[in-house]
Scaffold this active site. Structure first.
Site, PDB file in Angstrom:
ATOM      1  N   ASN A  10      -7.237   0.378   3.546  1.00 29.45           N
ATOM      2  CA  ASN A  10      -6.409   1.578   3.531  1.00 29.45           C
ATOM      3  C   ASN A  10      -7.037   2.526   2.514  1.00 29.45           C
ATOM      4  O   ASN A  10      -6.923   2.308   1.312  1.00 29.45           O
ATOM      5  CB  ASN A  10      -4.976   1.192   3.131  1.00 29.45           C
ATOM      6  CG  ASN A  10      -4.086   2.401   2.919  1.00 29.45           C
ATOM      7  OD1 ASN A  10      -4.465   3.527   3.253  1.00 29.45           O
ATOM      8  ND2 ASN A  10      -2.901   2.172   2.366  1.00 29.45           N
ATOM      9  N   LYS A  12      -6.208   5.415   1.771  1.00 29.74           N
ATOM     10  CA  LYS A  12      -5.229   6.319   1.145  1.00 29.74           C
ATOM     11  C   LYS A  12      -5.781   7.758   1.154  1.00 29.74           C
ATOM     12  O   LYS A  12      -6.444   8.124   2.112  1.00 29.74           O
ATOM     13  CB  LYS A  12      -4.869   5.810  -0.254  1.00 29.74           C
ATOM     14  CG  LYS A  12      -4.432   4.335  -0.205  1.00 29.74           C
ATOM     15  CD  LYS A  12      -3.832   3.813  -1.471  1.00 29.74           C
ATOM     16  CE  LYS A  12      -3.407   2.362  -1.272  1.00 29.74           C
ATOM     17  NZ  LYS A  12      -2.780   1.776  -2.451  1.00 29.74           N
ATOM     18  N   HIS A  96       4.056   2.219   4.392  1.00 27.20           N
ATOM     19  CA  HIS A  96       3.410   1.843   3.131  1.00 27.20           C
ATOM     20  C   HIS A  96       4.334   2.199   1.966  1.00 27.20           C
ATOM     21  O   HIS A  96       5.061   3.196   2.022  1.00 27.20           O
ATOM     22  CB  HIS A  96       2.070   2.574   2.990  1.00 27.20           C
ATOM     23  CG  HIS A  96       1.255   2.025   1.861  1.00 27.20           C
ATOM     24  ND1 HIS A  96       1.464   2.397   0.563  1.00 27.20           N
ATOM     25  CD2 HIS A  96       0.274   1.086   1.837  1.00 27.20           C
ATOM     26  CE1 HIS A  96       0.623   1.722  -0.221  1.00 27.20           C
ATOM     27  NE2 HIS A  96      -0.107   0.918   0.531  1.00 27.20           N
ATOM     28  N   GLU A  98       3.813   3.592  -0.737  1.00 27.50           N
ATOM     29  CA  GLU A  98       3.629   4.955  -1.273  1.00 27.50           C
ATOM     30  C   GLU A  98       4.370   5.979  -0.412  1.00 27.50           C
ATOM     31  O   GLU A  98       4.874   6.980  -0.919  1.00 27.50           O
ATOM     32  CB  GLU A  98       2.119   5.268  -1.380  1.00 27.50           C
ATOM     33  CG  GLU A  98       1.494   4.466  -2.527  1.00 27.50           C
ATOM     34  CD  GLU A  98       0.058   4.034  -2.302  1.00 27.50           C
ATOM     35  OE1 GLU A  98      -0.617   4.583  -1.419  1.00 27.50           O
ATOM     36  OE2 GLU A  98      -0.393   3.123  -3.032  1.00 27.50           O
ATOM     37  N   GLU A 168       3.077  -6.265   0.637  1.00 22.96           N
ATOM     38  CA  GLU A 168       2.414  -5.677  -0.521  1.00 22.96           C
ATOM     39  C   GLU A 168       3.412  -5.519  -1.663  1.00 22.96           C
ATOM     40  O   GLU A 168       4.206  -4.566  -1.658  1.00 22.96           O
ATOM     41  CB  GLU A 168       1.854  -4.296  -0.159  1.00 22.96           C
ATOM     42  CG  GLU A 168       0.884  -4.307   0.992  1.00 22.96           C
ATOM     43  CD  GLU A 168       0.016  -3.045   0.997  1.00 22.96           C
ATOM     44  OE1 GLU A 168      -1.195  -3.180   0.832  1.00 22.96           O
ATOM     45  OE2 GLU A 168       0.563  -1.942   1.128  1.00 22.96           O
ATOM     46  N   GLY A 174      -2.818  -1.361  -6.876  1.00 27.23           N
ATOM     47  CA  GLY A 174      -3.618  -0.484  -7.733  1.00 27.23           C
ATOM     48  C   GLY A 174      -3.480  -0.772  -9.217  1.00 27.23           C
ATOM     49  O   GLY A 174      -3.914   0.021 -10.051  1.00 27.23           O
ATOM     50  N   SER A 214      -4.240  -5.321  -5.097  1.00 25.54           N
ATOM     51  CA  SER A 214      -5.356  -5.724  -5.961  1.00 25.54           C
ATOM     52  C   SER A 214      -6.151  -6.915  -5.412  1.00 25.54           C
ATOM     53  O   SER A 214      -6.632  -7.746  -6.178  1.00 25.54           O
ATOM     54  CB  SER A 214      -4.860  -6.007  -7.383  1.00 25.54           C
ATOM     55  OG  SER A 214      -4.282  -4.839  -7.938  1.00 25.54           O
TER      56      SER A 214
HETATM   57  P1  13P Z   1      -4.985  -1.902  -3.956  1.00 23.22           P
HETATM   58  O1  13P Z   1      -5.879  -2.875  -3.214  1.00 23.22           O
HETATM   59  O2  13P Z   1      -5.728  -0.729  -4.517  1.00 23.22           O
HETATM   60  O3  13P Z   1      -4.117  -2.606  -4.947  1.00 23.22           O
HETATM   61  O4  13P Z   1      -4.009  -1.258  -2.858  1.00 23.22           O
HETATM   62  C1  13P Z   1      -3.339  -2.081  -1.983  1.00 23.22           C
HETATM   63  C2  13P Z   1      -2.692  -1.241  -0.959  1.00 23.22           C
HETATM   64  O5  13P Z   1      -1.749  -0.514  -1.241  1.00 23.22           O
HETATM   65  C3  13P Z   1      -3.225  -1.256   0.400  1.00 23.22           C
HETATM   66  O6  13P Z   1      -2.393  -0.621   1.292  1.00 23.22           O
END
Ligand code: 13P
Length: 253
Positions: A10, A12, A96, A98, A168, A174, A214
């Protein structure tokens, strides 16, 4: 029950068209021999078309990061199923954390988007996961149950063939804080049992559940090695072809 591993990047809000194409061109030879995992990259809307083109003929599939529940019309800022179809996208990420945190996405809108995506023939990565506060309160399993029950409302057993669940934990996204493999496995197991309650054991045994938060080359093998973890949804480590291919090869190589 053998479930094929699925590892998706992803991106983002990262990568211009030129950067996205360069990443895929670098990634292609690095993962060309991987045949025991599905590999997906999910660029921004503006980069999708060029990345679909760059990925043609390779084992890399392409997904979008969202889809509108509406067919067309006055929905400023949204992108419809037809638009994604035209571009040649196969997958869509829905719900997601976010989107839930910053853009008002709810289980209801996740459900609406999922239904629209399935009706249009897309495969869906449906995201769920608890916040740090919820983890610390001990309510993780209740949270994922609510999210799955709402997100999958009205979804049939045959629809589930085109849905992958992405677990997640928000506190692991992140942050460099990965859930331990045991912690992730426990929640994946809980998610599978929610799916069993809603749609039966056979569907639950077949559905793939990715872990996200992560994940990187150093921990992908241990995480994906857990019985109920069937792959990953990767943010940061998917932004470099070298890191992403290393993560994939470590996970399934
Ligand atoms: P990270 O791998 O940067 O922690 O992000 C995970 C994520 O949100 C994938 O959709």
């Amino acid at each position: 029950m053998s479930r094929k591993v699925i590892i998706a990047g992803n991106w983002k809000m990262n990568k211009t068209v030129a950067e996205g194409v360069a990443l895929v061109n670098e990634l292609k030879p690095l993962v060309a021999n991987v045949d025991n995992a599905e590999i997906v990259v999910c660029p921004t809307f503006t980069t999708l078309s060029a990345v679909v083109e760059a990925a043609k003929g390779s084992n890399i599939q392409v997904g979008a990061q969202n889809i509108s529940w509406a067919e067309s019309g006055a929905f400023t800022g949204e992108i419809s199923a037809d638009m994604l179809k035209e571009v040649g996208v196969e997958w869509v990420i829905i719900g997601h954390s976010e989107r839930r945190q910053y853009f008002g996405e709810t289980d209801k809108t996740v459900n609406q988007r999922t239904k629209t995506a399935l009706a249009a023939g897309f495969k869906v990565m449906l995201c769920i996961g608890e916040s740090l506060e919820e983890r610390e309160n001990g309510t993780t399993n209740d949270v994922v149950k609510t999210q799955l029950t709402g997100g999958l409302e009205g979804i049939s057993a045959s629809d589930m063939e085109n849905i992958v669940i992405a677990y997640e934990p928000v506190w692991a996204i992140g942050t460099g804080k990965t859930a331990t493999p045991e912690m992730a496995e426990d929640t994946h197991k809980a998610c599978r049992s929610v799916v069993a309650d809603i749609l039966g054991q056979e569907v639950a045994d077949a559905v793939r559940i990715q872990y996200g938060g992560s994940m990187k080359g150093a921990n992908s093998k241990e995480l994906v090695g857990q019985e109920n973890i069937d792959g990953g949804l990767i943010g940061g480590a998917s932004l470099s072809a070298k890191d992403f291919s290393e993560l994939i090869i470590n996970a399934v190589g």
